[in-house]
Every structure is written in C-alpha cells, then in structure tokens.
Design a protein around this motif. Structure first.
Motif, PDB file in Angstrom:
ATOM      1  N   TYR A   1      68.119  54.929  40.661  1.00  0.00           N
ATOM      2  CA  TYR A   1      68.005  53.604  41.277  1.00  0.00           C
ATOM      3  C   TYR A   1      66.787  52.854  40.739  1.00  0.00           C
ATOM      4  O   TYR A   1      66.843  51.651  40.466  1.00  0.00           O
ATOM      5  CB  TYR A   1      67.926  53.728  42.792  1.00  0.00           C
ATOM      6  N   LEU A   2      65.681  53.571  40.556  1.00  0.00           N
ATOM      7  CA  LEU A   2      64.487  52.942  39.998  1.00  0.00           C
ATOM      8  C   LEU A   2      64.732  52.451  38.577  1.00  0.00           C
ATOM      9  O   LEU A   2      64.211  51.404  38.168  1.00  0.00           O
ATOM     10  CB  LEU A   2      63.310  53.924  40.024  1.00  0.00           C
ATOM     11  N   MET A   3      65.519  53.205  37.820  1.00  0.00           N
ATOM     12  CA  MET A   3      65.853  52.791  36.449  1.00  0.00           C
ATOM     13  C   MET A   3      66.623  51.467  36.467  1.00  0.00           C
ATOM     14  O   MET A   3      66.417  50.599  35.609  1.00  0.00           O
ATOM     15  CB  MET A   3      66.687  53.868  35.762  1.00  0.00           C
ATOM     16  N   LYS A   4      67.512  51.301  37.440  1.00  0.00           N
ATOM     17  CA  LYS A   4      68.253  50.040  37.550  1.00  0.00           C
ATOM     18  C   LYS A   4      67.295  48.884  37.828  1.00  0.00           C
ATOM     19  O   LYS A   4      67.471  47.774  37.307  1.00  0.00           O
ATOM     20  CB  LYS A   4      69.296  50.138  38.666  1.00  0.00           C
ATOM     21  N   GLN A   5      66.297  49.148  38.660  1.00  0.00           N
ATOM     22  CA  GLN A   5      65.311  48.111  38.933  1.00  0.00           C
ATOM     23  C   GLN A   5      64.506  47.780  37.674  1.00  0.00           C
ATOM     24  O   GLN A   5      64.218  46.603  37.404  1.00  0.00           O
ATOM     25  CB  GLN A   5      64.382  48.568  40.058  1.00  0.00           C
ATOM     26  N   GLN A   6      64.142  48.811  36.914  1.00  0.00           N
ATOM     27  CA  GLN A   6      63.417  48.579  35.662  1.00  0.00           C
ATOM     28  C   GLN A   6      64.271  47.760  34.696  1.00  0.00           C
ATOM     29  O   GLN A   6      63.753  46.888  33.983  1.00  0.00           O
ATOM     30  CB  GLN A   6      63.031  49.920  35.015  1.00  0.00           C
ATOM     31  N   ASP A   7      65.574  48.046  34.653  1.00  0.00           N
ATOM     32  CA  ASP A   7      66.483  47.275  33.797  1.00  0.00           C
ATOM     33  C   ASP A   7      66.493  45.800  34.202  1.00  0.00           C
ATOM     34  O   ASP A   7      66.528  44.902  33.347  1.00  0.00           O
ATOM     35  CB  ASP A   7      67.904  47.841  33.878  1.00  0.00           C
ATOM     36  N   ALA A   8      66.480  45.553  35.512  1.00  0.00           N
ATOM     37  CA  ALA A   8      66.479  44.175  36.000  1.00  0.00           C
ATOM     38  C   ALA A   8      65.195  43.455  35.592  1.00  0.00           C
ATOM     39  O   ALA A   8      65.223  42.290  35.180  1.00  0.00           O
ATOM     40  CB  ALA A   8      66.642  44.160  37.524  1.00  0.00           C
ATOM     41  N   TYR A   9      64.063  44.137  35.687  1.00  0.00           N
ATOM     42  CA  TYR A   9      62.786  43.534  35.276  1.00  0.00           C
ATOM     43  C   TYR A   9      62.787  43.246  33.770  1.00  0.00           C
ATOM     44  O   TYR A   9      62.259  42.222  33.315  1.00  0.00           O
ATOM     45  CB  TYR A   9      61.621  44.455  35.626  1.00  0.00           C
ATOM     46  N   TYR A  10      63.354  44.172  33.000  1.00  0.00           N
ATOM     47  CA  TYR A  10      63.424  43.974  31.545  1.00  0.00           C
ATOM     48  C   TYR A  10      64.265  42.731  31.218  1.00  0.00           C
ATOM     49  O   TYR A  10      63.868  41.890  30.395  1.00  0.00           O
ATOM     50  CB  TYR A  10      64.023  45.210  30.890  1.00  0.00           C
ATOM     51  N   SER A  11      65.418  42.595  31.877  1.00  0.00           N
ATOM     52  CA  SER A  11      66.269  41.421  31.647  1.00  0.00           C
ATOM     53  C   SER A  11      65.544  40.149  32.060  1.00  0.00           C
ATOM     54  O   SER A  11      65.657  39.106  31.407  1.00  0.00           O
ATOM     55  CB  SER A  11      67.574  41.554  32.437  1.00  0.00           C
ATOM     56  N   TYR A  12      64.780  40.230  33.134  1.00  0.00           N
ATOM     57  CA  TYR A  12      64.012  39.077  33.595  1.00  0.00           C
ATOM     58  C   TYR A  12      62.961  38.680  32.554  1.00  0.00           C
ATOM     59  O   TYR A  12      62.788  37.496  32.243  1.00  0.00           O
ATOM     60  CB  TYR A  12      63.340  39.406  34.926  1.00  0.00           C
TER      61      TYR A  12
ATOM     62  N   ASP B   1      74.762  44.679  41.361  1.00  0.00           N
ATOM     63  CA  ASP B   1      73.682  44.020  40.629  1.00  0.00           C
ATOM     64  C   ASP B   1      73.024  42.944  41.490  1.00  0.00           C
ATOM     65  O   ASP B   1      71.811  42.769  41.475  1.00  0.00           O
ATOM     66  CB  ASP B   1      74.206  43.394  39.337  1.00  0.00           C
ATOM     67  N   TRP B   2      73.843  42.228  42.256  1.00  0.00           N
ATOM     68  CA  TRP B   2      73.311  41.182  43.120  1.00  0.00           C
ATOM     69  C   TRP B   2      72.433  41.786  44.222  1.00  0.00           C
ATOM     70  O   TRP B   2      71.371  41.271  44.541  1.00  0.00           O
ATOM     71  CB  TRP B   2      74.443  40.374  43.728  1.00  0.00           C
ATOM     72  N   LYS B   3      72.887  42.904  44.784  1.00  0.00           N
ATOM     73  CA  LYS B   3      72.082  43.559  45.826  1.00  0.00           C
ATOM     74  C   LYS B   3      70.733  43.993  45.281  1.00  0.00           C
ATOM     75  O   LYS B   3      69.717  43.914  45.969  1.00  0.00           O
ATOM     76  CB  LYS B   3      72.846  44.768  46.381  1.00  0.00           C
ATOM     77  N   THR B   4      70.722  44.456  44.047  1.00  0.00           N
ATOM     78  CA  THR B   4      69.456  44.833  43.416  1.00  0.00           C
ATOM     79  C   THR B   4      68.585  43.604  43.208  1.00  0.00           C
ATOM     80  O   THR B   4      67.398  43.594  43.551  1.00  0.00           O
ATOM     81  CB  THR B   4      69.711  45.518  42.065  1.00  0.00           C
ATOM     82  N   ALA B   5      69.186  42.535  42.683  1.00  0.00           N
ATOM     83  CA  ALA B   5      68.418  41.340  42.313  1.00  0.00           C
ATOM     84  C   ALA B   5      67.823  40.633  43.520  1.00  0.00           C
ATOM     85  O   ALA B   5      66.676  40.192  43.491  1.00  0.00           O
ATOM     86  CB  ALA B   5      69.318  40.378  41.537  1.00  0.00           C
TER      87      ALA B   5
ATOM     88  N   ILE C   1      54.011  43.102  43.657  1.00  0.00           N
ATOM     89  CA  ILE C   1      53.708  44.376  44.324  1.00  0.00           C
ATOM     90  C   ILE C   1      54.852  45.354  44.098  1.00  0.00           C
ATOM     91  O   ILE C   1      54.630  46.522  43.750  1.00  0.00           O
ATOM     92  CB  ILE C   1      53.468  44.155  45.828  1.00  0.00           C
ATOM     93  N   ALA C   2      56.083  44.884  44.278  1.00  0.00           N
ATOM     94  CA  ALA C   2      57.242  45.761  44.098  1.00  0.00           C
ATOM     95  C   ALA C   2      57.324  46.261  42.665  1.00  0.00           C
ATOM     96  O   ALA C   2      57.611  47.445  42.422  1.00  0.00           O
ATOM     97  CB  ALA C   2      58.523  45.025  44.471  1.00  0.00           C
ATOM     98  N   ARG C   3      57.055  45.376  41.720  1.00  0.00           N
ATOM     99  CA  ARG C   3      57.153  45.784  40.319  1.00  0.00           C
ATOM    100  C   ARG C   3      56.132  46.880  40.006  1.00  0.00           C
ATOM    101  O   ARG C   3      56.431  47.839  39.293  1.00  0.00           O
ATOM    102  CB  ARG C   3      56.934  44.583  39.410  1.00  0.00           C
ATOM    103  N   SER C   4      54.950  46.750  40.533  1.00  0.00           N
ATOM    104  CA  SER C   4      53.940  47.788  40.341  1.00  0.00           C
ATOM    105  C   SER C   4      54.369  49.093  41.003  1.00  0.00           C
ATOM    106  O   SER C   4      54.212  50.175  40.436  1.00  0.00           O
ATOM    107  CB  SER C   4      52.603  47.312  40.919  1.00  0.00           C
ATOM    108  N   LEU C   5      54.936  48.990  42.206  1.00  0.00           N
ATOM    109  CA  LEU C   5      55.358  50.189  42.934  1.00  0.00           C
ATOM    110  C   LEU C   5      56.498  50.910  42.227  1.00  0.00           C
ATOM    111  O   LEU C   5      56.546  52.146  42.223  1.00  0.00           O
ATOM    112  CB  LEU C   5      55.790  49.819  44.358  1.00  0.00           C
ATOM    113  N   VAL C   6      57.408  50.161  41.624  1.00  0.00           N
ATOM    114  CA  VAL C   6      58.517  50.790  40.895  1.00  0.00           C
ATOM    115  C   VAL C   6      57.970  51.703  39.805  1.00  0.00           C
ATOM    116  O   VAL C   6      58.435  52.832  39.619  1.00  0.00           O
ATOM    117  CB  VAL C   6      59.463  49.720  40.298  1.00  0.00           C
ATOM    118  N   GLY C   7      56.973  51.218  39.063  1.00  0.00           N
ATOM    119  CA  GLY C   7      56.364  52.049  38.029  1.00  0.00           C
ATOM    120  C   GLY C   7      55.700  53.284  38.608  1.00  0.00           C
ATOM    121  O   GLY C   7      55.829  54.394  38.070  1.00  0.00           O
ATOM    122  N   LYS C   8      54.991  53.122  39.730  1.00  0.00           N
ATOM    123  CA  LYS C   8      54.328  54.266  40.364  1.00  0.00           C
ATOM    124  C   LYS C   8      55.344  55.271  40.891  1.00  0.00           C
ATOM    125  O   LYS C   8      55.187  56.485  40.727  1.00  0.00           O
ATOM    126  CB  LYS C   8      53.436  53.784  41.514  1.00  0.00           C
TER     127      LYS C   8
END
Length: 650
Positions: free
Chosen positions: A435-446, A476-480, A499-506
C-alpha cells in the motif's frame, strides 16, 4: 520564557545504561525512547534491540529542541506551577523576557490519559483568564482545538438540537465564559474570522490549546490537510501561547517544532513537560487472528470489550461471528453457549452519529445492552470509556496502539484491563508495504505532473496524473483523495500533504526493517513475528510470557491433533499407495499449517514426502515417512509412516 539547566555529566557506569550517545548528557529521567530500550534489554538480555527506525534519530534526539521538565507521576497542574501566569502590557500583548510562558516558546504537555490535562485547563487556566480579564478590563479567551472536546459538545448540541443543520466543520462552541472550542477540521473554514479575532487586542485568544496534538501525524495518512491546518494555527496565533497536548507526542513533535520555527523570527527551544507512564493496570495477552478471540469473547460473561479493527469489512465479519446463534466449540456446548445477538455495536466513520454511540460518549460508558464495541480508529483519539474489562488492538503503530489503550479509563489502583495485542506476520507487513508503494507511485506521478518534468512535458504528465488518479479506477481515487488536497487560492492545483509524504518514507523504511527481521528470525519458531511482538510489549513495560500467548496455546492444540493424526497412521501399519498417499499429504499439510508456519511459499501446494520428512527433522518430531517399492512384479511405490528417534540422529 522557561529556562532550565537540564544537563549533567554522568559517570561511565550511568552513561552505559543509555542506548544513544546524546542521552549521556541529559539528566532528564529516561524518556520513552530510552526507557523502551532499557525495558526491552531487561526483559530480553540475549536479544538485540530491534532498530526499526534506523533513520529516526540520525540527527540526534528530538528532545534537543526543548527545555525538558521532569514531572514524574504528578498531576499536570502541579507540574506546571505558575509558569502559565503570563502578564499583559498596556496594549494587551503578552510580556516577554519573563520566567513564564511566551508566544515564541511553544509548550508541549505529554501526559498519559487521566493525569489531569483537562483539569488544568478547566480549573486552573480558565479561572486565571477570568482573573486577568477583570484586572486588565479585557475580554480575552482561550481557544481549544480538539477532536475530543468538540465531539462531546457536538454530541450535546445534536441531542439538544441546538445548532440545527449547521455543518460541524463550521461550528464554534462556547466552553464556559472564557473559552471557545472548535475541531481541527474547522480551522481551514474559519481562517478569515480567526485572523480578525486576533487583530482585536483586548478580545483576542491569548492561549491556543491543541488537544490530542498527534492529530497532525496520526490523521495525515487519510486527511490531506493536516499540514495546512498546523501551518494556519501557528501563523494565525503567533502572538498567543500555543500549547500542544498529547499522550503520544514523539511522532508529531518534530513536525510541529519545525513549523513553529518557520513562522518565528527568532526560534527558541520549546518547553516540554514530560510525565512518566504507568501501565501496571494492564494484563497483556497476545493473539494472531480475530478467530482466536471469538470463543473467549462469547464466553466472557458480563465483561465489556472495546475492539479496534482498522478494516470496515473485517468489523462486519467479526460482528457476524460474535452474534452467531448458539456459537460453541463443540456440539455438546452449542445448546448452552451464550449468544451475543444484539449486544455487539460497530462504529466506523460513517456511523459515528449513531444515537446509541452518541449516548455512550456522553456517559463515558457502554449502555446496558452493549457488551462489545467494535470500532475502526475513528474513536482512537480522545473518547473515554469507563468500566472496560478488555481492549483489543490490531495496529502496528505505537502511537495508535497507545491511543487505543488510552480509551479505556481506570479510576483507581484496583482497576484492571486485559489488553490483547495482535502479532503480525510477514504477509501482513508485505501488504502494508504494498500500500505504501502505491502511495509512493502517486507522489512520483504528481512530481512529474507539477514539479519534476521539463516544461514541454508537464501538460502530458499532468493529464496522465489526473486521468489515473481522478478519472480512473476507484482504488486510485481513494488513494489520491487521501494524499492530495486543493488550495482555495489555487483551486485548479492539487497539493500533497507534506507531513504524510514524509511519513510514507519513514513507514516504508520501518516496515522493510520489520520484514527483514522477520525473515531472519522466524525460522524454527512456531509462529511468525515473535521479535516484533516483544518489541510491542516493551511499549507497555511488559515481558513476553508464553502462558499469555493465545496463539501458542491454540498451536499446542493443533500440534496435538497433528500427533494424533500421525499416530493413527503408525498404528495402521498398512502401506499407502497412490490415492492414500494423496489423502495423507493433503491432510498432513492442512494440520501442519495450523500448528506451524507454512513451509512452502506456494500456499496451494501440498507437501510431498521429501518436504514432510524435512519438516519432521526441523520440528524434531519422532516420525518418518518411508518410501519403498513392492517386491512383486509391478513394483508399486508405497509409503509407510513409522516412528523415528530424532535424539539418536543428533
């Protein structure tokens, strides 16, 4: 401003007790970060302390940004003393260069539930504001930003139909004569009003209290606005005393202090009131799946259960299992087994306005008809229940687990609560990583859409980003929608929660460390996740005891079934040909996987004779499957289950 000499030189012997070098200069009694390590080493002297947060302390202890005040087990008001008794000048501004709290020095109060945080506000701070207003002829107030108090006032208003159909996110409540209460979610809707309020020197807010301040990090993974809310609070109320209260501050203090420093002309050390935790009232048990708890809950008499399951579908399934009529462990007991039909209440975000639940919030106790409350983390912050006998937590996060435990209030030293902690396995950690990888993918696309791509490519990447995350699959929408929010000043642009983006990495780094450790240490254990479980227990100052392990107790029963199965084949003594071999392998695989961890990554594959004999050796089971050929003409291969002496093999 609060100043205190917090340092002394320790002897070598004293310094050796600390995990981190920077702790050797700190005279402050062991904080949670160090105490956790010390408890773990005391209870597990032969085990290496797990370093799940390898990057967490790279820049030193977060406490170096604060003046620390040791409070022990004292009440909040007693520890603060008169430091809150600020004075205001002729223009109603708070005086500086004093030995009291000042606007340029954020205040943190880290105290366990029940240590008097609210008592301090209601019975010490508000009376002082009254006194100050009378003395200075002003009309200044305290602003309390709180999910908890706001929720209680919302509930009272709703029951009394005070506010009609107004949106809760736009409502401000009066809390006595000298305090207003709003929820964190309402801040962004009231920015202009709050700014105007602060411009009125004689009637502004001079204290702003952020109750349950871990909100900024704990909600960040599903609320894209928490970083903006924090920024608005610090920016709007720069001339007020800002107080952050939380029983679990360590994940959020860095983000809060960094934000404070951004809006300060001359950043100062914050002041941190640290109260020692006491979890001696907890008796702890451990489990691996909700199914293991079903019979325990059903047969627990009049005991009350508060169960946290962070999955709406699993909440519904578990409620169904508990309410099954005549649920029993065997045919004989089914007729007499108690039934929980109508005694289980589930609460999730969409149902938190349920009238039964609302009344329970006001009364801080279950109603007479409710024995079990199953909830998602929607109630893990700020709601208290008395009379709870058992709490079940199923989250891997320390902050969330401590908050969930805090929902059960104990009023005297004789009160006890049984805590059930979930043991996690590799599959569950891998699922969280996925699930965290999906979030990282969303940040990368952003990043490609808005920040990282060349100008001639930005339109293409922006279109791809919007098509995927706003015009495509619901997943994808639920993630975004949890990660990106719109700014009112630039409504066409999306912004991530920093804050969330930093936490995803941690979290990604943390879960990878947990998974690596599980793969390294689980070999030969009856169940997966043992080391991390023992780390979880250190949060509460507890030591692992196999007698409290529900999973192991269940495994022992399953082991017995496996032995009985093998003994039946040994006693039979007859050869097993093809069909019988297939039947034996299938039944052995099912029984083994209930008693021990799976030994094949392919979850559908049945164990063959070679794997079965390897399993016998691994678990030192005194059995063997012999594979032989008949001496007759067709020479069919057959199996025979026999006893073996594993001790002789050694």
């Amino acid at each position: 401003m609060i100043k205190q000499n917090n340092f002394q030189i320790l002897t070598d012997e004293a310094a050796s007790r600390y995990k981190f070098n920077f702790c050797k200069l700190c005279r402050f009694y062991e904080c949670e970060l160090v105490e956790e390590y010390m408890l773990f080493k005391k209870n597990n002297p032969d085990m290496e302390f797990p370093s799940y947060d390898k990057n967490e302390l790279v820049n030193g202890c977060p406490m170096k940004k604060f003046v620390q005040i040791e409070c022990g087990r004292k009440r909040v008001a007693d520890s603060i003393g008169d430091a809150f008794k600020i004075n205001t000048g002729y223009n109603s501004e708070i005086e500086s260069n004093t030995d009291k709290w000042e606007p340029n020095q954020p205040v943190f109060i880290s105290a366990q539930t029940g240590q008097g945080k609210n008592y301090f506000v209601e019975n010490t701070l508000l009376p002082y504001i009254r006194e100050l207003n009378h003395k200075k002829r002003t009309d200044q107030k305290v602003l309390i930003i709180s999910n908890r108090i706001a929720l209680r006032l919302q509930t009272e208003s709703r029951i009394n139909n005070i506010n009609g159909q107004d949106s809760e996110e736009n409502v401000m409540y009066c809390y006595g004569e000298f305090a207003d209460v709003i929820s964190y979610q309402s801040i962004l809707n009231r920015v202009d009003d709050l700014k105007k309020k602060q411009e009125r020197q004689t009637s502004k807010y001079i204290f702003v209290i952020c109750d349950e301040a871990h909100f900024f990090t704990s909600d960040a993974m599903f609320n894209p606005d928490t970083d903006k809310i924090l920024s608005k609070i610090v920016n709007i109320f720069r001339d007020a005393i800002r107080i952050y209260m939380s029983a679990t501050p360590y994940e959020c203090i860095d983000y809060i202090k960094d934000c404070e420093d951004r809006y300060s002309v001359q950043p100062q050390l914050g002041v941190f009131y640290h109260f020692k935790r006491d979890y001696s009232y907890l008796d702890v048990r451990y489990y691996s799946s909700n199914k293991e708890l079903t019979d325990i809950i059903i047969n627990s008499g009049d005991e009350r259960w508060l169960i946290f399951i962070d999955n709406k579908d699993e909440c519904k399934r578990f409620k169904g299992r508990l309410e099954s009529v005549n649920k029993g462990s065997n045919e004989e007991s089914k007729a007499s087994s108690p039934c929980l039909k109508g005694k289980v209440l589930t609460v999730k975000a969409e149902s938190k306005n349920n009238s039964e639940y609302q009344k329970m919030i006001l009364n801080e106790s279950f109603d007479s008809e409710t024995k079990v409350l199953i909830a998602t983390s929607v109630i893990d912050n700020g709601i208290n229940f008395r009379g709870i006998n058992n709490i079940v937590v199923s989250d891997i996060s320390k902050v969330k687990c401590l908050q969930m435990v805090g929902r059960g209030r104990v009023d005297n030293s004789n009160d006890k609560i049984t805590l059930y902690i979930k043991r996690f396995d590799e599959d569950q950690i891998e699922s969280r990583l996925s699930y965290l990888m999906k979030q990282q993918d969303a940040y990368y696309s952003y990043d490609l859409a808005y920040d990282g791509a060349p100008e001639d490519k930005k339109y293409k990447h922006e279109a791809e980003f919007l098509n995927k995350y706003y015009n495509n699959k619901s997943e994808d929408w639920k993630t975004a929608k949890r990660l990106f929010a719109r700014d009112r000043n630039i409504p066409t642009r999306l912004f991530p929660n920093r804050i969330a983006r930093s936490l995803v990495g941690k979290y990604e780094s943390r879960y990878k460390a947990i998974l690596e450790e599980m793969k390294r240490t689980d070999e030969g254990l009856k169940v997966s996740g043992q080391s991390y479980l023992e780390y979880q227990l250190s949060w509460f100052g507890k030591k692992y005891n196999e007698e409290n392990d529900i999973t192991i107790a269940g495994k022992s029963k399953e082991e017995k079934k496996l032995i009985e199965f093998l003994e039946a084949y040994v006693s039979n003594e007859g050869p097993l040909f093809k069909d019988a071999q297939d039947k034996f392998s299938k039944e052995f695989t099912e029984l083994h996987d209930k008693a021990f961890p799976r030994q094949d990554p392919n979850k559908e594959r049945v164990y063959g004779v070679s794997k079965i004999n390897t399993i016998f050796k691994k678990h030192k089971m005194n059995y063997e499957v012999e594979s032989k050929r008949e001496k007759l003409e067709d020479k069919k291969t057959y199996w025979k289950v026999v006893r073996a002496n594993r001790e002789a093999d050694e």
